[in-house]
Design an enzyme around this catalytic site. Sequence first.
Site, short mmCIF file in Angstrom:
data_model
loop_
_atom_site.label_atom_id
_atom_site.label_comp_id
_atom_site.label_asym_id
_atom_site.label_seq_id
_atom_site.Cartn_x
_atom_site.Cartn_y
_atom_site.Cartn_z
N TYR A 53 15.95 6.69 31.05
CA TYR A 53 15.61 6.02 29.78
C TYR A 53 16.24 4.64 29.67
O TYR A 53 15.67 3.75 29.02
CB TYR A 53 15.93 6.92 28.58
CG TYR A 53 14.95 8.09 28.53
CD1 TYR A 53 13.64 7.89 28.09
CD2 TYR A 53 15.30 9.35 28.98
CE1 TYR A 53 12.72 8.93 28.09
CE2 TYR A 53 14.39 10.40 28.98
CZ TYR A 53 13.10 10.18 28.54
OH TYR A 53 12.18 11.21 28.56
N ARG A 56 13.68 2.55 31.26
CA ARG A 56 12.51 2.38 30.38
C ARG A 56 12.83 1.33 29.29
O ARG A 56 12.02 0.51 28.93
CB ARG A 56 12.15 3.70 29.67
CG ARG A 56 11.94 4.92 30.54
CD ARG A 56 10.55 4.98 31.11
NE ARG A 56 10.32 4.03 32.18
CZ ARG A 56 10.83 4.14 33.42
NH1 ARG A 56 11.62 5.12 33.76
NH2 ARG A 56 10.55 3.23 34.33
N GLN A 86 1.81 8.20 20.72
CA GLN A 86 2.63 9.04 21.60
C GLN A 86 3.64 8.15 22.33
O GLN A 86 4.50 8.64 23.05
CB GLN A 86 1.75 9.74 22.63
CG GLN A 86 0.74 10.68 22.01
CD GLN A 86 -0.32 11.10 23.02
OE1 GLN A 86 -0.15 12.04 23.78
NE2 GLN A 86 -1.42 10.37 23.04
N ASN A 87 3.50 6.85 22.17
CA ASN A 87 4.36 5.92 22.91
C ASN A 87 5.73 5.82 22.26
O ASN A 87 5.86 5.84 21.04
CB ASN A 87 3.71 4.53 22.99
CG ASN A 87 2.40 4.58 23.74
OD1 ASN A 87 2.13 5.56 24.43
ND2 ASN A 87 1.59 3.56 23.61
N VAL A 88 6.73 5.66 23.11
CA VAL A 88 8.09 5.53 22.61
C VAL A 88 8.52 4.07 22.55
O VAL A 88 9.64 3.75 22.16
CB VAL A 88 9.08 6.39 23.44
CG1 VAL A 88 8.73 7.86 23.30
CG2 VAL A 88 9.09 6.00 24.92
N HIS A 104 6.41 11.14 19.71
CA HIS A 104 7.29 11.55 20.80
C HIS A 104 8.64 10.84 20.79
O HIS A 104 9.31 10.76 21.81
CB HIS A 104 6.58 11.34 22.15
CG HIS A 104 5.42 12.27 22.35
ND1 HIS A 104 4.46 12.09 23.32
CD2 HIS A 104 5.08 13.42 21.70
CE1 HIS A 104 3.57 13.07 23.24
NE2 HIS A 104 3.91 13.88 22.26
N GLY A 172 -6.25 4.85 25.10
CA GLY A 172 -5.33 4.93 26.22
C GLY A 172 -4.48 6.18 26.31
O GLY A 172 -3.29 6.10 26.58
N THR A 173 -5.11 7.33 26.11
CA THR A 173 -4.36 8.58 26.33
C THR A 173 -5.22 9.54 27.13
O THR A 173 -6.43 9.65 26.90
CB THR A 173 -3.88 9.24 25.02
OG1 THR A 173 -3.37 10.55 25.33
CG2 THR A 173 -4.96 9.36 23.97
P1 OAD Z 1 -1.14 9.26 30.43
O1 OAD Z 1 -0.43 8.51 31.50
O2 OAD Z 1 -1.31 10.70 30.58
O3 OAD Z 1 -2.58 8.64 30.21
C1 OAD Z 1 -2.78 7.24 30.15
C2 OAD Z 1 -4.21 6.94 29.77
O4 OAD Z 1 -4.35 5.54 29.65
C3 OAD Z 1 -5.26 7.39 30.82
O5 OAD Z 1 -6.33 8.05 30.18
C4 OAD Z 1 -5.69 6.07 31.45
O6 OAD Z 1 -7.06 6.10 31.89
C5 OAD Z 1 -5.54 5.12 30.28
N1 OAD Z 1 -5.36 3.70 30.64
C6 OAD Z 1 -4.88 3.15 31.77
N2 OAD Z 1 -4.88 1.81 31.69
C7 OAD Z 1 -5.38 1.48 30.47
C8 OAD Z 1 -5.63 0.26 29.77
N3 OAD Z 1 -5.37 -0.92 30.32
N4 OAD Z 1 -6.14 0.34 28.52
C9 OAD Z 1 -6.42 1.54 27.94
N5 OAD Z 1 -6.21 2.72 28.55
C10 OAD Z 1 -5.69 2.70 29.80
O7 OAD Z 1 -0.36 8.89 29.07
P2 OAD Z 1 -0.40 9.65 27.66
O8 OAD Z 1 -1.71 10.28 27.41
O9 OAD Z 1 0.12 8.69 26.66
O10 OAD Z 1 5.39 12.20 26.71
O11 OAD Z 1 0.68 10.77 27.91
C11 OAD Z 1 1.05 11.62 26.86
C12 OAD Z 1 2.51 11.98 26.95
O12 OAD Z 1 2.81 12.48 28.24
C13 OAD Z 1 3.45 10.81 26.80
O13 OAD Z 1 3.73 10.49 25.44
C14 OAD Z 1 4.69 11.25 27.53
C15 OAD Z 1 4.02 11.88 28.73
O14 OAD Z 1 4.72 12.79 29.42
C16 OAD Z 1 6.71 12.39 26.92
O15 OAD Z 1 7.35 11.84 27.80
C17 OAD Z 1 7.33 13.35 25.98
#
Ligand code: OAD
Length: 229
Positions: A53, A56, A86-88, A104, A172-173
């Site tokens: 962290y 990060r 979900q972003n920190v 999160h 972006g999730t």
């Molecule tokens: P992920 O890494 O799982 O997903 C990222 C998403 O962003 C994917 O669907 C990509 O296709 C998309 N992406 C990539 N580049 C992009 C861009 N330039 N613009 C828009 N989208 C883009 O991340 P999260 O879904 O946020 O939790 O992950 C959820 C949680 O899992 C996080 O909060 C974290 C992680 O483990 C903890 O650490 C507790």
Amino acid sequence: MKKLVVLTGAGMSAESGISTFRDSGGLWEKYRIEDVATPEGWHINPDLVLDFYNQRRKQLLDAKPNAGHYALAELEKSFDIQIITQNVDNLHERAGSSKVLHLHGELMKVRSTGAGHEVFDVDINYPDVNLGDNCPKGFQLRPHIVWFGEAVPEIERAEVLVENADIFVVIGTSLQVYPAAGLMHNVKTDVPIYLIDPHVMPNLPKQVTIIQKGASEGMKELILKLSEI
Ligand code: OAD
């Protein structure tokens, strides 16, 4: 003003140079979730967790909000916008968004491992947190992050916000982590959903309009589409 609720994930900040988790080259290819993002990992090797962290936090201090973050802040002139992230990181706030709910946790905060779980801001001049850094009551400080296996205290507030949305936007999730991913199911069936992501996922509800772009370009298209409804 219409209530526009936005769920953001790591892809929102990708264009700011912050790594996502599950894309190729993402953080979970370099680290094991169990080691750095669980209570067990913290128990076994707190130094490794603090270092993860600290890195990060350093990356965040070098990063700036991107055009997508700014576009969302600007959209507050036309909509009552609530961001659920979900972003920190703190890039939504730094871009000027006024209502941001962190599901999160937050990188720039730490909390006491004592019973009170008091939360403190990290001093941006001394952003590293190390073993031996204690709260005023003498308990070790830990990252203010919701780890896997821990409760998500803000989820109920988020569910109510989503249930009351007039428009729902997802940016972006990968929607792989629950309970955040389940928020999609709290959207009323007649509410339009827009999804901005360069990688489209299968099995989305019918009411979803897909904008298959990155956050900055996708926000431009969203603004055009919103001006048509
Ligand atoms: P992920 O890494 O799982 O997903 C990222 C998403 O962003 C994917 O669907 C990509 O296709 C998309 N992406 C990539 N580049 C992009 C861009 N330039 N613009 C828009 N989208 C883009 O991340 P999260 O879904 O946020 O939790 O992950 C959820 C949680 O899992 C996080 O909060 C974290 C992680 O483990 C903890 O650490 C507790």
